[in-house]
Design an enzyme around this catalytic site. Sequence first.
Site, short mmCIF file in Angstrom:
data_model
loop_
_atom_site.label_atom_id
_atom_site.label_comp_id
_atom_site.label_asym_id
_atom_site.label_seq_id
_atom_site.Cartn_x
_atom_site.Cartn_y
_atom_site.Cartn_z
N ALA B 65 0.82 -1.22 0.00
CA ALA B 65 0.00 0.00 0.00
C ALA B 65 0.85 1.27 0.00
O ALA B 65 2.07 1.22 0.16
CB ALA B 65 -0.99 0.04 1.16
N SER B 66 0.18 2.40 -0.17
CA SER B 66 0.89 3.67 -0.35
C SER B 66 1.65 4.02 0.92
O SER B 66 1.30 3.61 2.02
CB SER B 66 -0.09 4.78 -0.71
OG SER B 66 -0.61 5.37 0.47
N SER B 67 2.72 4.80 0.74
CA SER B 67 3.60 5.10 1.86
C SER B 67 2.86 5.83 2.97
O SER B 67 3.05 5.53 4.15
CB SER B 67 4.78 5.93 1.38
OG SER B 67 4.35 7.16 0.85
#
Lengths: 400, 139
Positions: B65-67
């Site tokens: 998933a996104s940072s």
Amino acid sequence: MHLTKDEERILKGEYGEGTQKAMELLVAIGDAYDAEKMIPVSRAHAASSGQEGDLYFVELLANGGARCKVPTSTNPVYDIEYFHNLFDFIPKDEAEVARRVMEAYKRVGATLSWSCVPYLAENIPLYGETVAFSESSATPYVNSVIGARTNREAAQSALAAGVVGKTPKYGLLVKENRKGTHLVKVQTALKDEFDYTLLGYYVGKQIGYGTPVFTGVTRQPSTEELINFCAMSNVSGAISMFYIPGFTVEAQTVKEAFQGDAPQDKITVTSRELKRACEELQTTSGKIDFVMLGCPHYTLKQVKEVARLLEGKKIHDGVSFWVCTSATTKMLAERTGYVDIIERAGGHVVVDTCIDEPCWIAYKNKVGMTDSPKCAYYRRFKDVIVSRLQDCIEAAIKGK
Amino acid sequence: MKSSETVLKCHKIIGGRGEGEALVSHESICFYLTDPKTGVVREKGHELAGKNLAGKVLVFPSGKASSVVQIDGLFKLASHNVAPKAMIVKDVETVLVVSAFMVKVPLVDRLERDPFEAIQTGDFVKVDAEKGTVTIKRQ
């Protein structure tokens, strides 16, 4: 990782605690990847978000006296005052976190762009530069469209690189790691920005981590088409780099993009895959309460298109209409007269703001429409219809 | 009851020591998809769905998933004191390093044996990232 004497001194804290913390993080990343050394970066972009994790790190650095050594731009949070006057019910603790985040980025000496497309105006890398750019569209855009080199950074690692002026040499900073992994054969005409959004969604989902190389793209994609592809492919997947030989800068041929190796896998994209991707994104239809555009932040060309479609029209009474963009773009759009047209139609052009922020709490239980699947992905809203800009404008006028 | 103890070498990414019951996931983990107050995994269809990460030594392939959401997810767990005590991974990536750094949870990789063969959920595991060792006790 080998450190120079000066880098050792930073790590020992001789340049202050804030810079020391930044260096500790960079050394941990270097060790994780067995980087041999650190190399200079010329600029950075921190994907600030106004959340608690973001606050912790930027305050750690700012309170420790750290200052950015190279230009370091920031991502949108939200315009606290503007939204407070408008809605009056952003939770106080959340607004306080956002306020402190924005203040700490100022103290740390960042360029307060509050834009998610800084590579267009406020912080533009050149071909071949080594940089540290976080933010979903920024990483692949900078690598592929501009041909600068960045890893898939987090806000914190990018800020740390901006403070130290260096980053460990690993990943996409090394030419061999920039080679293509998947061959993607496009067998449909990509007509507009929305097609590139769907392409990004589909390819990211199919590949996950990887570097796609495209064939079958028959014309130069526009800036906006490339931005949309980058944003979506790095949300549904983790695409930090891609090639469209002939149109992107780094490899002129498919063979060159794969650096002589065979692709790990091949994917074909026809109109059927794009249609299915679009269907997958829909959760509802019918009446809408708001339209949200500008994820990623709209360019001047996109704001102009909104103005063109809205000129002389009136947005439906039951629909709020939002265009998110950077302060730079809004200034130009104001001068040029686009903002006036949009506001006369009943819309708002808002700066410094991301669609994934608590300022939109008024729409939590509402149905919206957008041209950005990313807007739907964050699930801040009850339901979101995803479609082309023209459809969004039409729905804004009709109310459904 | 027979118990055995195995000591394996590992590679330190984020230093420190942590011990607890092992929780093994063959799927990548997104910390945002856990309950920030309890540490219970909420991701639908995930093999750890309904299991609790709090105080465990977490063994998993990698992050996802996104940072922004990944880092915020682990940060929220840590601020409620329900983060894992240590993390053993197979493929490290930048965002996971940043996440572990922020909450000061030891993170190691490159176990000298495949961690999914060497460790089972329920084993008692001590991670000493400073010494570069993982000690596994099976009851």
